[in-house]
Design a protein around this motif. Structure first.
Motif, PDB file in Angstrom:
ATOM      1  N   ILE A 166       0.872  -1.180   0.000  1.00 10.69           N
ATOM      2  CA  ILE A 166       0.000   0.000   0.000  1.00 10.69           C
ATOM      3  C   ILE A 166       0.904   1.223   0.000  1.00 10.69           C
ATOM      4  CG2 ILE A 166      -1.765   1.278   1.262  1.00 10.69           C
ATOM      5  CD1 ILE A 166      -2.561  -1.437   2.560  1.00 10.69           C
ATOM      6  N   LEU A 167       0.725   2.087  -0.991  1.00  8.89           N
ATOM      7  CA  LEU A 167       1.603   3.241  -1.161  1.00  8.89           C
ATOM      8  C   LEU A 167       0.761   4.517  -1.185  1.00  8.89           C
ATOM      9  CD1 LEU A 167       4.627   3.874  -1.625  1.00  8.89           C
ATOM     10  CD2 LEU A 167       4.203   3.684  -4.074  1.00  8.89           C
ATOM     11  N   LEU A 168       1.067   5.449  -0.303  1.00 12.44           N
ATOM     12  CA  LEU A 168       0.409   6.752  -0.291  1.00 12.44           C
ATOM     13  C   LEU A 168       1.325   7.750  -0.983  1.00 12.44           C
ATOM     14  CD1 LEU A 168      -0.916   6.963   3.396  1.00 12.44           C
ATOM     15  CD2 LEU A 168      -2.041   5.964   1.390  1.00 12.44           C
TER      16      LEU A 168
ATOM     17  N   LEU B 288      -2.619   6.611   7.776  1.00  9.21           N
ATOM     18  CA  LEU B 288      -1.736   5.499   8.150  1.00  9.21           C
ATOM     19  C   LEU B 288      -2.292   4.752   9.355  1.00  9.21           C
ATOM     20  CD1 LEU B 288       1.754   7.196   7.717  1.00  9.21           C
ATOM     21  CD2 LEU B 288       0.790   5.366   6.296  1.00  9.21           C
ATOM     22  N   GLY B 289      -2.938   5.480  10.268  1.00  5.54           N
ATOM     23  CA  GLY B 289      -3.560   4.824  11.401  1.00  5.54           C
ATOM     24  C   GLY B 289      -4.637   3.846  10.982  1.00  5.54           C
ATOM     25  N   ARG B 290      -5.376   4.219   9.928  1.00  7.74           N
ATOM     26  CA  ARG B 290      -6.397   3.297   9.409  1.00  7.74           C
ATOM     27  C   ARG B 290      -5.764   2.113   8.670  1.00  7.74           C
ATOM     28  NH1 ARG B 290      -9.028   8.363   8.708  1.00  7.74           N
ATOM     29  NH2 ARG B 290      -8.124   8.651   6.631  1.00  7.74           N
ATOM     30  N   LEU B 291      -4.688   2.387   7.937  1.00  7.72           N
ATOM     31  CA  LEU B 291      -4.085   1.349   7.105  1.00  7.72           C
ATOM     32  C   LEU B 291      -3.330   0.294   7.921  1.00  7.72           C
ATOM     33  CD1 LEU B 291      -2.706   3.455   4.123  1.00  7.72           C
ATOM     34  CD2 LEU B 291      -4.708   1.970   4.123  1.00  7.72           C
ATOM     35  N   LYS B 292      -2.895   0.656   9.119  1.00  7.42           N
ATOM     36  CA  LYS B 292      -2.111  -0.317   9.889  1.00  7.42           C
ATOM     37  C   LYS B 292      -2.929  -1.551  10.252  1.00  7.42           C
ATOM     38  CE  LYS B 292      -2.798   1.631  14.531  1.00  7.42           C
ATOM     39  NZ  LYS B 292      -2.115   2.265  15.693  1.00  7.42           N
ATOM     40  N   THR B 293      -4.256  -1.453  10.172  1.00  5.84           N
ATOM     41  CA  THR B 293      -5.087  -2.632  10.430  1.00  5.84           C
ATOM     42  C   THR B 293      -4.840  -3.722   9.386  1.00  5.84           C
ATOM     43  OG1 THR B 293      -6.937  -1.699   9.175  1.00  5.84           O
ATOM     44  CG2 THR B 293      -6.872  -1.245  11.535  1.00  5.84           C
ATOM     45  N   TYR B 294      -4.494  -3.307   8.154  1.00  2.40           N
ATOM     46  CA  TYR B 294      -4.181  -4.302   7.122  1.00  2.40           C
ATOM     47  C   TYR B 294      -2.910  -5.066   7.489  1.00  2.40           C
ATOM     48  CZ  TYR B 294      -7.695  -2.071   4.188  1.00  2.40           C
ATOM     49  OH  TYR B 294      -8.882  -1.575   3.696  1.00  2.40           O
ATOM     50  N   LYS B 295      -1.954  -4.353   8.071  1.00  5.51           N
ATOM     51  CA  LYS B 295      -0.710  -5.006   8.468  1.00  5.51           C
ATOM     52  C   LYS B 295      -0.924  -5.900   9.685  1.00  5.51           C
ATOM     53  CE  LYS B 295       4.121  -4.109   8.464  1.00  5.51           C
ATOM     54  NZ  LYS B 295       4.854  -3.510   7.380  1.00  5.51           N
ATOM     55  N   ALA B 296      -1.828  -5.464  10.564  1.00  5.82           N
ATOM     56  CA  ALA B 296      -2.142  -6.301  11.720  1.00  5.82           C
ATOM     57  C   ALA B 296      -2.762  -7.618  11.273  1.00  5.82           C
ATOM     58  CB  ALA B 296      -3.082  -5.557  12.662  1.00  5.82           C
ATOM     59  N   ALA B 297      -3.582  -7.557  10.220  1.00  2.65           N
ATOM     60  CA  ALA B 297      -4.221  -8.773   9.700  1.00  2.65           C
ATOM     61  C   ALA B 297      -3.254  -9.620   8.890  1.00  2.65           C
ATOM     62  CB  ALA B 297      -5.426  -8.387   8.833  1.00  2.65           C
ATOM     63  N   ASN B 298      -2.271  -8.964   8.240  1.00  6.76           N
ATOM     64  CA  ASN B 298      -1.303  -9.685   7.408  1.00  6.76           C
ATOM     65  C   ASN B 298       0.048  -8.998   7.540  1.00  6.76           C
ATOM     66  OD1 ASN B 298       0.222 -10.998   5.515  1.00  6.76           O
ATOM     67  ND2 ASN B 298      -1.019 -10.385   3.747  1.00  6.76           N
ATOM     68  N   PRO B 299       0.937  -9.489   8.390  1.00  8.50           N
ATOM     69  CA  PRO B 299       2.232  -8.836   8.624  1.00  8.50           C
ATOM     70  C   PRO B 299       3.104  -8.709   7.382  1.00  8.50           C
ATOM     71  CG  PRO B 299       1.764 -10.448  10.343  1.00  8.50           C
ATOM     72  CD  PRO B 299       0.728 -10.653   9.272  1.00  8.50           C
ATOM     73  N   ASP B 300       2.803  -9.473   6.328  1.00 11.50           N
ATOM     74  CA  ASP B 300       3.601  -9.394   5.100  1.00 11.50           C
ATOM     75  C   ASP B 300       3.259  -8.169   4.248  1.00 11.50           C
ATOM     76  OD1 ASP B 300       5.018 -11.683   5.680  1.00 11.50           O
ATOM     77  OD2 ASP B 300       3.579 -13.001   4.661  1.00 11.50           O
ATOM     78  N   VAL B 301       2.130  -7.518   4.532  1.00 11.05           N
ATOM     79  CA  VAL B 301       1.762  -6.312   3.781  1.00 11.05           C
ATOM     80  C   VAL B 301       2.772  -5.209   4.060  1.00 11.05           C
ATOM     81  CG1 VAL B 301       0.048  -4.465   3.564  1.00 11.05           C
ATOM     82  CG2 VAL B 301      -0.692  -6.848   3.698  1.00 11.05           C
ATOM     83  N   LYS B 302       3.239  -4.563   2.992  1.00 12.02           N
ATOM     84  CA  LYS B 302       4.177  -3.458   3.130  1.00 12.02           C
ATOM     85  C   LYS B 302       3.436  -2.136   2.922  1.00 12.02           C
ATOM     86  CE  LYS B 302       7.412  -6.417   3.716  1.00 12.02           C
ATOM     87  NZ  LYS B 302       7.881  -6.680   5.098  1.00 12.02           N
ATOM     88  N   ILE B 303       3.765  -1.135   3.753  1.00  9.95           N
ATOM     89  CA  ILE B 303       3.139   0.187   3.669  1.00  9.95           C
ATOM     90  C   ILE B 303       4.228   1.214   3.386  1.00  9.95           C
ATOM     91  CG2 ILE B 303       1.847   1.964   4.921  1.00  9.95           C
ATOM     92  CD1 ILE B 303       0.506  -0.256   6.523  1.00  9.95           C
ATOM     93  N   GLY B 304       3.989   2.043   2.377  1.00  8.63           N
ATOM     94  CA  GLY B 304       4.964   3.058   2.005  1.00  8.63           C
ATOM     95  C   GLY B 304       4.328   4.438   1.895  1.00  8.63           C
ATOM     96  N   VAL B 305       5.142   5.453   2.125  1.00  7.00           N
ATOM     97  CA  VAL B 305       4.718   6.841   1.954  1.00  7.00           C
ATOM     98  C   VAL B 305       5.678   7.500   0.970  1.00  7.00           C
ATOM     99  CG1 VAL B 305       4.257   9.048   3.075  1.00  7.00           C
ATOM    100  CG2 VAL B 305       3.809   6.913   4.299  1.00  7.00           C
TER     101      VAL B 305
END
Length: 440
Positions: free
Chosen positions: A45-47, A64-81
């Protein structure tokens, strides 16, 4: 066969960010990513962020606070800004939101593949440098997938103007222009894939001075004339411009280049010379109006657009009235108006602020005037025949939507037109933000 990884990009702000998001998706395509329309099934997920609007950074942290739930559900998800907030905030983003794996500034997104690979090892990746290498040169060739009929093409980045309210020189850096040959190659490639209209982008696009194909210094006007000779390219636009860089050569192109559309976005910001000086705009209301006169002498039917900031520090009722007077004189077809808000690190942020209730009232009065002018110009199109480039289906069955040469949205219900067609349309009605018509 390897299953493609899914990439979700949320884009904020300007048209250049739209272009940048396309290029970031292409860069990560080489890493096995394909885009998805939702973060629900994304592997990354890239913002792609913008720092222009009020409290931009806080809005990103909230997202980002909302998106971290995706990482909590799947630790392999990468988040970028990415983008201008990434450039401004840097490592602070990772400190405040540990779920973020990657932070990349707008001048470094060509390094995304290496950064993504680093995150897959469990490390974080940060790059907010202003690298010496040309990011466009380092990007892989664009994939040959079909495109819609319109496209953005960045030709210039950064700004040397240092307006007192603006963060662009700090987040995008100094003005840099791409070589003309590379722009022309990218334009031809876009046309081969179905694009018929290209909008040239730059933070200060009419200050473009790139290396020409013969090694000479190229202006935006010269670049436009070279694009005019690209077979299959039917329309050219450019944004955003500064009044001080509207040269005689560029103004003449508006009157003589058939592919250059009769629409120009030329921000002024205020009608008060005192406020313009405090903004460090380097022009006066009078010099701006003289530029408008010259442009309209070259192309009498051109539709003008502008930007305005109300409630700038120290703005008085007299200063605001000067803005209203300028708007009355120019008669804009479109305009974007905003209430001033501070940007940390800019000179204006340290000055005495205008009362917010007063700024709100001024913004409402200005927008009322602008909307009235827009409606008058749109109503004046009724009965005229315009050229429309159709882009996509409308909301109603059988309806197609496109843009006239004046950038008005036009709706037509007719089975004979499809996306990519350019057709003559007789305008029969005007709505709040669009026109309706029938094939002529």
């Amino acid at each position: 066969m390897t299953t493609p990884k899914k990439l979700f990009i949320k884009t904020y702000g300007c048209q250049m960010n739209v272009y940048d998001s396309e290029r970031m998706a292409e860069a990560l395509g080489g890493q096995g990513y394909e885009q998805t329309a939702t973060p629900d099934d994304a592997d990354m997920i890239l913002l792609n962020t913008c720092h222009i609007r009020e409290k931009a950074a806080e809005k990103v942290y909230s997202e980002l606070g909302r998106l971290k739930t995706y990482k909590a559900a799947n630790p392999d998800v990468k988040i970028g800004v990415a983008g201008c907030v990434a450039q401004a905030e840097g490592a602070e983003i990772m400190r405040r939101q540990p779920a973020v794996d990657l932070v990349v500034g707008p001048q470094s997104y060509h390094r995304l593949p290496e950064m993504e690979a680093l995150t897959r090892t469990g490390a974080t990746a940060l790059d907010t440098d202003f690298p010496e290498e040309d990011k466009f040169e380092r990007l892989k060739a664009r994939p040959k997938a079909a495109r819609g009929p319109t496209a953005f093409l960045t030709v210039q980045e950064g700004c040397d103007k240092f307006c007192a309210f603006c963060v662009v020189p700090y987040t995008r850096g100094a003005e840099v222009s791409r070589p003309a040959a590379r722009i022309l190659d990218e334009a031809r490639d876009l046309v081969e894939r179905g694009v018929r209209e290209i909008t040239l982008l730059g933070q200060n696009v009419n200050a473009y001075h790139g290396a020409g194909p013969d090694g000479s210094d190229y202006t935006l006007a010269k670049l436009i004339w070279d694009l005019d000779r690209v077979d299959g390219l039917e329309r050219i636009r450019f944004t955003t411009s500064h009044p001080n860089d509207m040269t005689d050569e560029l103004i003449e192109a508006h009157g003589t280049c058939a592919k250059l559309m009769p629409y120009l976005h030329l921000p002024v910001q205020s009608g008060s010379d005192k406020i313009l000086k405090r903004m460090n705009r380097s022009h006066t209301a009078e010099s701006y109006l003289r530029v408008i006169e010259r442009i309209r002498a070259a192309r009498p039917d051109i539709v003008m657009s502008g930007d305005f900031i109300v409630g700038f520090p120290e703005e008085t009722d007299e200063d605001f009235q000067a803005t209203l007077d300028l708007v009355e004189t120019v008669k804009y077809g479109y305009a974007y108006s905003f209430k001033y808000s501070t940007r940390p690190g800019t000179p204006a942020a340290e000055r005495a602020q205008v009362d917010m209730a007063q700024a709100d009232d001024r913004l409402q009065r200005l927008q009322t005037l602008i909307v009235a002018q827009q409606q008058t110009i749109q109503q004046g199109m009724v009965g005229r025949t315009v050229s429309v480039l159709f882009e996509k289906p409308g909301r109603d069955p059988g309806q197609m939507v496109g843009k006239s040469e004046y950038l008005h949205a036009v709706h037509v219900t007719d089975s004979r037109v499809t996306a990519g067609d350019i057709a003559k349309v007789r305008i029969t009605g005007s709505g709040r933000n669009s026109l309706s018509g029938e094939l002529a």
